[in-house]
Design a protein around this motif. Structure first.
Motif, short mmCIF file in Angstrom:
data_model
loop_
_atom_site.label_atom_id
_atom_site.label_comp_id
_atom_site.label_asym_id
_atom_site.label_seq_id
_atom_site.Cartn_x
_atom_site.Cartn_y
_atom_site.Cartn_z
N GLY A 1 -87.14 -53.15 7.51
CA GLY A 1 -87.90 -53.13 8.75
C GLY A 1 -88.20 -54.52 9.30
N GLY A 2 -87.70 -55.54 8.61
CA GLY A 2 -87.83 -56.91 9.12
C GLY A 2 -88.99 -57.70 8.58
N GLN A 3 -89.71 -57.17 7.60
CA GLN A 3 -90.87 -57.87 7.04
C GLN A 3 -90.49 -58.50 5.70
OE1 GLN A 3 -94.61 -55.67 7.38
NE2 GLN A 3 -93.51 -54.17 8.64
N VAL A 4 -89.76 -59.58 5.79
CA VAL A 4 -89.16 -60.22 4.61
C VAL A 4 -90.22 -60.71 3.62
CG1 VAL A 4 -87.68 -62.12 3.85
CG2 VAL A 4 -87.10 -60.84 5.92
N HIS B 1 -93.73 -57.33 -2.61
CA HIS B 1 -93.65 -56.02 -3.26
C HIS B 1 -92.64 -56.03 -4.41
CE1 HIS B 1 -96.15 -54.54 -0.03
NE2 HIS B 1 -96.25 -53.40 -0.68
N PHE B 2 -91.51 -56.68 -4.22
CA PHE B 2 -90.54 -56.79 -5.32
C PHE B 2 -91.17 -57.54 -6.50
CE2 PHE B 2 -86.75 -56.71 -2.16
CZ PHE B 2 -86.81 -55.33 -2.10
N GLN B 3 -91.87 -58.62 -6.20
CA GLN B 3 -92.51 -59.40 -7.26
C GLN B 3 -93.60 -58.59 -7.97
OE1 GLN B 3 -93.61 -62.77 -4.80
NE2 GLN B 3 -91.90 -63.99 -5.57
N GLU B 4 -94.35 -57.81 -7.22
CA GLU B 4 -95.40 -56.98 -7.82
C GLU B 4 -94.78 -55.89 -8.70
OE1 GLU B 4 -99.23 -55.57 -8.78
OE2 GLU B 4 -98.46 -57.49 -8.08
N ALA B 5 -93.68 -55.31 -8.26
CA ALA B 5 -93.00 -54.30 -9.09
C ALA B 5 -92.57 -54.92 -10.41
CB ALA B 5 -91.79 -53.73 -8.35
N LEU B 6 -92.11 -56.16 -10.37
CA LEU B 6 -91.69 -56.84 -11.60
C LEU B 6 -92.88 -57.29 -12.44
CD1 LEU B 6 -88.65 -58.85 -10.25
CD2 LEU B 6 -88.61 -56.98 -11.91
N ARG C 1 -85.61 -56.20 -9.71
CA ARG C 1 -84.97 -57.47 -10.08
C ARG C 1 -83.76 -57.74 -9.19
NH1 ARG C 1 -85.87 -60.02 -14.42
NH2 ARG C 1 -86.58 -58.22 -15.59
N ASP C 2 -82.94 -56.72 -8.99
CA ASP C 2 -81.75 -56.87 -8.13
C ASP C 2 -82.15 -57.11 -6.67
OD1 ASP C 2 -80.21 -56.40 -10.38
OD2 ASP C 2 -79.74 -54.32 -9.86
N GLY C 3 -83.17 -56.40 -6.21
CA GLY C 3 -83.65 -56.58 -4.84
C GLY C 3 -84.18 -57.98 -4.61
N LEU C 4 -84.95 -58.46 -5.56
CA LEU C 4 -85.51 -59.81 -5.45
C LEU C 4 -84.41 -60.86 -5.48
CD1 LEU C 4 -88.07 -61.55 -5.32
CD2 LEU C 4 -88.10 -61.52 -7.83
N ALA D 1 -81.26 -60.47 -4.60
CA ALA D 1 -80.51 -60.40 -3.34
C ALA D 1 -81.30 -61.03 -2.20
CB ALA D 1 -80.17 -58.94 -3.01
N LEU D 2 -82.59 -60.73 -2.14
CA LEU D 2 -83.42 -61.27 -1.07
C LEU D 2 -83.48 -62.79 -1.13
CD1 LEU D 2 -85.33 -61.07 1.30
CD2 LEU D 2 -87.16 -60.44 -0.27
N LYS D 3 -83.66 -63.32 -2.32
CA LYS D 3 -83.70 -64.78 -2.47
C LYS D 3 -82.34 -65.40 -2.11
CE LYS D 3 -87.48 -65.35 -5.73
NZ LYS D 3 -87.88 -65.83 -7.07
N GLY D 4 -81.26 -64.73 -2.49
CA GLY D 4 -79.93 -65.22 -2.15
C GLY D 4 -79.69 -65.21 -0.64
N MET D 5 -80.13 -64.13 0.01
CA MET D 5 -80.00 -64.04 1.46
C MET D 5 -80.77 -65.16 2.14
SD MET D 5 -80.53 -59.88 1.68
CE MET D 5 -81.33 -59.92 3.25
N GLU D 6 -81.99 -65.34 1.73
CA GLU D 6 -82.84 -66.37 2.34
C GLU D 6 -82.28 -67.77 2.10
OE1 GLU D 6 -86.37 -66.07 4.10
OE2 GLU D 6 -84.72 -64.77 4.70
N ARG D 7 -81.77 -68.00 0.88
CA ARG D 7 -81.20 -69.31 0.57
C ARG D 7 -79.99 -69.59 1.45
NH1 ARG D 7 -76.94 -70.59 -1.12
NH2 ARG D 7 -76.41 -68.60 -2.04
N ALA D 8 -79.09 -68.60 1.53
CA ALA D 8 -77.87 -68.80 2.32
C ALA D 8 -78.18 -68.93 3.82
CB ALA D 8 -76.90 -67.64 2.08
N LYS D 9 -79.10 -68.13 4.31
CA LYS D 9 -79.47 -68.22 5.73
C LYS D 9 -80.10 -69.57 6.04
CE LYS D 9 -82.35 -66.02 9.23
NZ LYS D 9 -83.48 -65.09 9.41
N THR D 10 -81.00 -70.03 5.19
CA THR D 10 -81.64 -71.33 5.38
C THR D 10 -80.60 -72.45 5.34
OG1 THR D 10 -83.72 -70.53 4.48
CG2 THR D 10 -83.39 -72.91 4.48
N ALA D 11 -79.69 -72.38 4.37
CA ALA D 11 -78.63 -73.39 4.29
C ALA D 11 -77.75 -73.36 5.53
CB ALA D 11 -77.79 -73.17 3.02
N GLY D 12 -77.46 -72.17 6.03
CA GLY D 12 -76.68 -72.05 7.25
C GLY D 12 -77.40 -72.65 8.45
#
Length: 128
Positions: free
Chosen positions: A42-45, A51-56, A66-69, A71-82
């Protein structure tokens, strides 16, 4: 039920349903993960990340969180680098980073739409 609503693309409804369910069981890692997924789609990164961190925190072995977190960190890292590469005029690098970002979660239409626009801007600037 929450997972089905997410599958239909009704992220606000999934967020509302998961919140109601979490009010009865705040320590349920599956619900925390699903709410995080609905929030992310829904766009609330930032809230999804929490929530992923709280689940863990509740269940350190919760694989989907763990997989969601990851992926999210990877997405954010790649987007920021881009974004940084684009600002520096390194269009090829920006395109590469945005393309990597898109590979993390093809179903995240809202997030990916921004990344597709960013990549298109880099391709257009490169053409100039």
């Amino acid at each position: 039920r929450v997972e089905l609503v997410i599958g239909k693309g009704q992220y606000d409804d999934a967020t509302t349903i998961s919140w109601a369910m979490l009010s009865k069981d705040r320590q349920n890692p599956d619900l925390l993960f699903l709410r995080g997924k609905a929030l992310l789609y829904g766009g609330q990164v930032d809230t999804a990340l929490k929530h992923f961190q709280e689940a863990l925190r509740v269940d350190p072995d919760h694989q989907r969180a763990r997989d969601g977190l990851k992926a999210l960190k990877g997405m954010e890292r790649a987007k920021t680098a881009g974004n940084e590469a684009f600002k520096a005029g390194k269009c090829d690098e920006a395109i590469e980073q945005y393309t990597e970002c898109l590979g993390f979660d093809a179903r995240n239409k809202m997030y990916n739409s921004t990344v597709y626009c960013n990549r298109a801007a880099a391709k257009m600037r490169k053409r100039d």
